[in-house]
Motif scaffolding. Structure first.
Motif, PDB file in Angstrom:
ATOM      1  N   ASP A   1       1.325  -7.456  -2.673  1.00 50.69           N
ATOM      2  CA  ASP A   1       2.190  -6.317  -2.529  1.00 50.69           C
ATOM      3  C   ASP A   1       1.764  -4.970  -2.691  1.00 50.69           C
ATOM      4  O   ASP A   1       2.232  -4.873  -4.034  1.00 50.69           O
ATOM      5  CB  ASP A   1       3.843  -7.278  -3.165  1.00 50.69           C
ATOM      6  CG  ASP A   1       4.728  -6.141  -2.351  1.00 50.69           C
ATOM      7  OD1 ASP A   1       4.819  -5.334  -1.724  1.00 50.69           O
ATOM      8  OD2 ASP A   1       5.772  -7.013  -2.363  1.00 50.69           O
ATOM      9  N   PRO A   2       1.248  -4.528  -1.721  1.00 50.40           N
ATOM     10  CA  PRO A   2       1.139  -2.482  -1.997  1.00 50.40           C
ATOM     11  C   PRO A   2       2.076  -1.978  -2.189  1.00 50.40           C
ATOM     12  O   PRO A   2       2.897  -1.035  -3.245  1.00 50.40           O
ATOM     13  CB  PRO A   2       0.763  -2.300  -0.928  1.00 50.40           C
ATOM     14  CG  PRO A   2       1.379  -3.174   0.321  1.00 50.40           C
ATOM     15  CD  PRO A   2       1.253  -5.016  -0.187  1.00 50.40           C
ATOM     16  N   TYR A   3       3.807  -1.940  -2.192  1.00 50.17           N
ATOM     17  CA  TYR A   3       5.110  -1.835  -2.540  1.00 50.17           C
ATOM     18  C   TYR A   3       5.091  -1.901  -3.646  1.00 50.17           C
ATOM     19  O   TYR A   3       5.648  -0.898  -4.137  1.00 50.17           O
ATOM     20  CB  TYR A   3       6.367  -2.505  -1.448  1.00 50.17           C
ATOM     21  CG  TYR A   3       7.643  -2.009  -1.268  1.00 50.17           C
ATOM     22  CD1 TYR A   3       7.787  -0.396  -1.105  1.00 50.17           C
ATOM     23  CD2 TYR A   3       8.715  -2.271  -2.375  1.00 50.17           C
ATOM     24  CE1 TYR A   3       9.047  -0.095  -0.979  1.00 50.17           C
ATOM     25  CE2 TYR A   3       9.503  -1.753  -3.039  1.00 50.17           C
ATOM     26  CZ  TYR A   3       9.845  -0.166  -1.873  1.00 50.17           C
ATOM     27  OH  TYR A   3      10.944   0.109  -2.132  1.00 50.17           O
ATOM     28  N   LEU A   4       5.352  -2.954  -4.206  1.00 48.76           N
ATOM     29  CA  LEU A   4       5.195  -2.979  -5.931  1.00 48.76           C
ATOM     30  C   LEU A   4       4.425  -1.919  -6.724  1.00 48.76           C
ATOM     31  O   LEU A   4       4.343  -1.416  -7.441  1.00 48.76           O
ATOM     32  CB  LEU A   4       5.210  -4.737  -6.162  1.00 48.76           C
ATOM     33  CG  LEU A   4       6.184  -5.500  -5.768  1.00 48.76           C
ATOM     34  CD1 LEU A   4       5.442  -6.688  -6.366  1.00 48.76           C
ATOM     35  CD2 LEU A   4       7.828  -5.550  -6.684  1.00 48.76           C
ATOM     36  N   TYR A   5       2.763  -1.883  -5.941  1.00 48.26           N
ATOM     37  CA  TYR A   5       1.794  -0.912  -6.444  1.00 48.26           C
ATOM     38  C   TYR A   5       2.757   0.315  -6.779  1.00 48.26           C
ATOM     39  O   TYR A   5       2.637   1.323  -7.343  1.00 48.26           O
ATOM     40  CB  TYR A   5       1.222  -0.965  -5.748  1.00 48.26           C
ATOM     41  CG  TYR A   5       0.083  -2.372  -6.892  1.00 48.26           C
ATOM     42  CD1 TYR A   5      -0.701  -2.269  -7.868  1.00 48.26           C
ATOM     43  CD2 TYR A   5      -0.729  -3.083  -5.618  1.00 48.26           C
ATOM     44  CE1 TYR A   5      -1.136  -3.406  -8.220  1.00 48.26           C
ATOM     45  CE2 TYR A   5      -0.971  -4.789  -6.165  1.00 48.26           C
ATOM     46  CZ  TYR A   5      -1.243  -4.487  -7.449  1.00 48.26           C
ATOM     47  OH  TYR A   5      -2.263  -5.654  -7.719  1.00 48.26           O
TER      48      TYR A   5
ATOM     49  N   GLY B   1      -3.726   3.906  -5.582  1.00 45.90           N
ATOM     50  CA  GLY B   1      -5.195   3.840  -5.668  1.00 45.90           C
ATOM     51  C   GLY B   1      -5.528   2.117  -5.067  1.00 45.90           C
ATOM     52  O   GLY B   1      -5.629   1.380  -4.159  1.00 45.90           O
ATOM     53  N   LYS B   2      -4.346   1.915  -6.059  1.00 48.12           N
ATOM     54  CA  LYS B   2      -4.028   0.129  -5.579  1.00 48.12           C
ATOM     55  C   LYS B   2      -3.953  -0.384  -4.547  1.00 48.12           C
ATOM     56  O   LYS B   2      -4.362  -1.246  -3.829  1.00 48.12           O
ATOM     57  CB  LYS B   2      -4.102  -0.647  -7.411  1.00 48.12           C
ATOM     58  CG  LYS B   2      -4.392  -2.156  -7.045  1.00 48.12           C
ATOM     59  CD  LYS B   2      -5.942  -2.830  -6.743  1.00 48.12           C
ATOM     60  CE  LYS B   2      -6.052  -4.538  -6.867  1.00 48.12           C
ATOM     61  NZ  LYS B   2      -6.864  -5.341  -7.024  1.00 48.12           N
ATOM     62  N   GLY B   3      -2.454   0.002  -4.595  1.00 44.14           N
ATOM     63  CA  GLY B   3      -1.628  -0.010  -3.515  1.00 44.14           C
ATOM     64  C   GLY B   3      -2.361   0.101  -1.964  1.00 44.14           C
ATOM     65  O   GLY B   3      -1.708  -0.342  -1.328  1.00 44.14           O
ATOM     66  N   LEU B   4      -2.766   1.234  -1.771  1.00 44.19           N
ATOM     67  CA  LEU B   4      -3.754   1.519  -0.958  1.00 44.19           C
ATOM     68  C   LEU B   4      -4.147   0.577  -0.003  1.00 44.19           C
ATOM     69  O   LEU B   4      -5.497   1.146   0.938  1.00 44.19           O
ATOM     70  CB  LEU B   4      -3.570   3.144  -1.628  1.00 44.19           C
ATOM     71  CG  LEU B   4      -2.034   4.108  -0.893  1.00 44.19           C
ATOM     72  CD1 LEU B   4      -3.100   5.068  -1.595  1.00 44.19           C
ATOM     73  CD2 LEU B   4      -2.052   4.063   0.146  1.00 44.19           C
ATOM     74  N   THR B   5      -5.346  -0.057  -1.276  1.00 45.95           N
ATOM     75  CA  THR B   5      -6.566  -0.947  -1.017  1.00 45.95           C
ATOM     76  C   THR B   5      -5.782  -2.382   0.298  1.00 45.95           C
ATOM     77  O   THR B   5      -6.765  -2.686   0.689  1.00 45.95           O
ATOM     78  CB  THR B   5      -7.143  -1.731  -2.145  1.00 45.95           C
ATOM     79  OG1 THR B   5      -6.177  -2.344  -2.366  1.00 45.95           O
ATOM     80  CG2 THR B   5      -7.535  -0.275  -3.346  1.00 45.95           C
ATOM     81  N   PHE B   6      -4.777  -2.631   0.483  1.00 44.35           N
ATOM     82  CA  PHE B   6      -3.975  -3.372   1.561  1.00 44.35           C
ATOM     83  C   PHE B   6      -4.297  -2.488   2.310  1.00 44.35           C
ATOM     84  O   PHE B   6      -3.721  -1.345   2.553  1.00 44.35           O
ATOM     85  CB  PHE B   6      -3.111  -4.150   0.756  1.00 44.35           C
ATOM     86  CG  PHE B   6      -2.977  -4.167  -0.494  1.00 44.35           C
ATOM     87  CD1 PHE B   6      -3.058  -5.577  -1.115  1.00 44.35           C
ATOM     88  CD2 PHE B   6      -2.353  -3.515  -1.595  1.00 44.35           C
ATOM     89  CE1 PHE B   6      -3.288  -6.303  -1.892  1.00 44.35           C
ATOM     90  CE2 PHE B   6      -2.845  -4.269  -3.219  1.00 44.35           C
ATOM     91  CZ  PHE B   6      -3.259  -5.880  -2.743  1.00 44.35           C
ATOM     92  N   ASP B   7      -4.109  -3.827   3.646  1.00 41.65           N
ATOM     93  CA  ASP B   7      -3.989  -3.498   5.415  1.00 41.65           C
ATOM     94  C   ASP B   7      -2.617  -2.963   5.021  1.00 41.65           C
ATOM     95  O   ASP B   7      -1.376  -3.463   4.834  1.00 41.65           O
ATOM     96  CB  ASP B   7      -4.070  -4.753   6.031  1.00 41.65           C
ATOM     97  CG  ASP B   7      -4.132  -3.517   7.331  1.00 41.65           C
ATOM     98  OD1 ASP B   7      -3.932  -2.582   7.540  1.00 41.65           O
ATOM     99  OD2 ASP B   7      -3.287  -5.271   8.587  1.00 41.65           O
ATOM    100  N   VAL B   8      -1.844  -1.240   4.705  1.00 44.86           N
ATOM    101  CA  VAL B   8      -0.825  -0.637   4.967  1.00 44.86           C
ATOM    102  C   VAL B   8      -0.795  -0.152   6.476  1.00 44.86           C
ATOM    103  O   VAL B   8      -1.807   0.317   6.867  1.00 44.86           O
ATOM    104  CB  VAL B   8      -0.314  -0.174   3.884  1.00 44.86           C
ATOM    105  CG1 VAL B   8      -0.564  -0.872   2.986  1.00 44.86           C
ATOM    106  CG2 VAL B   8      -1.385   1.259   3.691  1.00 44.86           C
ATOM    107  N   ASN B   9       0.933   0.025   6.539  1.00 47.21           N
ATOM    108  CA  ASN B   9       1.153   1.024   7.760  1.00 47.21           C
ATOM    109  C   ASN B   9       1.304   2.448   7.788  1.00 47.21           C
ATOM    110  O   ASN B   9       2.244   2.721   7.004  1.00 47.21           O
ATOM    111  CB  ASN B   9       2.246   0.165   9.031  1.00 47.21           C
ATOM    112  CG  ASN B   9       2.841   0.674   9.483  1.00 47.21           C
ATOM    113  OD1 ASN B   9       2.448   2.401   9.885  1.00 47.21           O
ATOM    114  ND2 ASN B   9       4.367   0.563  10.388  1.00 47.21           N
TER     115      ASN B   9
END
Length: 179
Positions: free
Chosen positions: A24-28, A49-57
């Motif tokens: 869950d990128p939002y939790l990061y 940085g970890k949160g931005l490794t996901f496919d985010v909008n």
């Protein structure tokens, strides 16, 4: 003291939630924000940085805040070259005054003065920003500082004037006018 305790409790809760939802990128993002509030920029950087490794909008507000928070954490840690890599996402996030102003600061810290000037000027063209001053007194103050160092005190004073009652700009302008 109560704020620190509160933030630590929030961190513990979010860390538990992350165990349940590790993708869950939002939790990061939330963890990055919390560590930033605690002034632990290393951990903030890691989580942003970890949160931005996901496919985010990129249009999601929390993603924009995560990118800008990550950039400021990198600057705080003096990881300027790493922050300069944000040039690679410029086209994706340059619709935001906050990001454009951040890029100005990144360029300035990397000694790229002409690029910094261009970004600060772009930031002032925006009507709004999420962070207070990112499209007004922050870039104008930095432009004033740059021109003051370059010896153009008249232009520096003009940019400081555009900062309104921002205390640092008022002081710099008064100092210039007394010379």
């Amino acid at each position: 003291f109560p704020d620190v305790c509160c933030h630590r409790l929030i961190l513990t809760t979010k860390a538990r939630m992350l165990e349940e939802k590790p993708d869950d990128p939002y939790l990061y993002f939330q963890l990055g924000q919390s560590y930033h509030m605690l002034k632990d920029e290393e951990k903030a950087c890691y989580h942003y940085g970890k949160g931005l490794t996901f496919d985010v909008n990129p249009e999601a507000e929390y993603v924009q805040l995560m990118v800008v928070g990550y950039g400021y954490s990198l600057l705080e840690l003096k990881r300027f070259e790493e922050a300069l890599a944000f040039e690679g996402i410029y086209d994706t996030f340059s619709f935001s005054a906050d990001f454009v102003c951040l890029m100005g600061l990144i360029y300035l810290r990397c000694g790229l003065v002409k690029e910094a000037i261009a970004e600060f000027k772009k930031a002032t063209a925006f009507e709004t920003s999420k962070a207070e001053g990112a499209c007004s007194f922050v870039p104008n103050f930095n432009l004033g500082c740059i021109y003051e160092v370059l010896g153009d005190t008249a232009l520096a004073a003009s940019y400081y004037e555009q900062c309104g009652d921002f205390p640092a700009a008022v002081q710099r302008r008064e100092k210039i006018l007394k010379q």
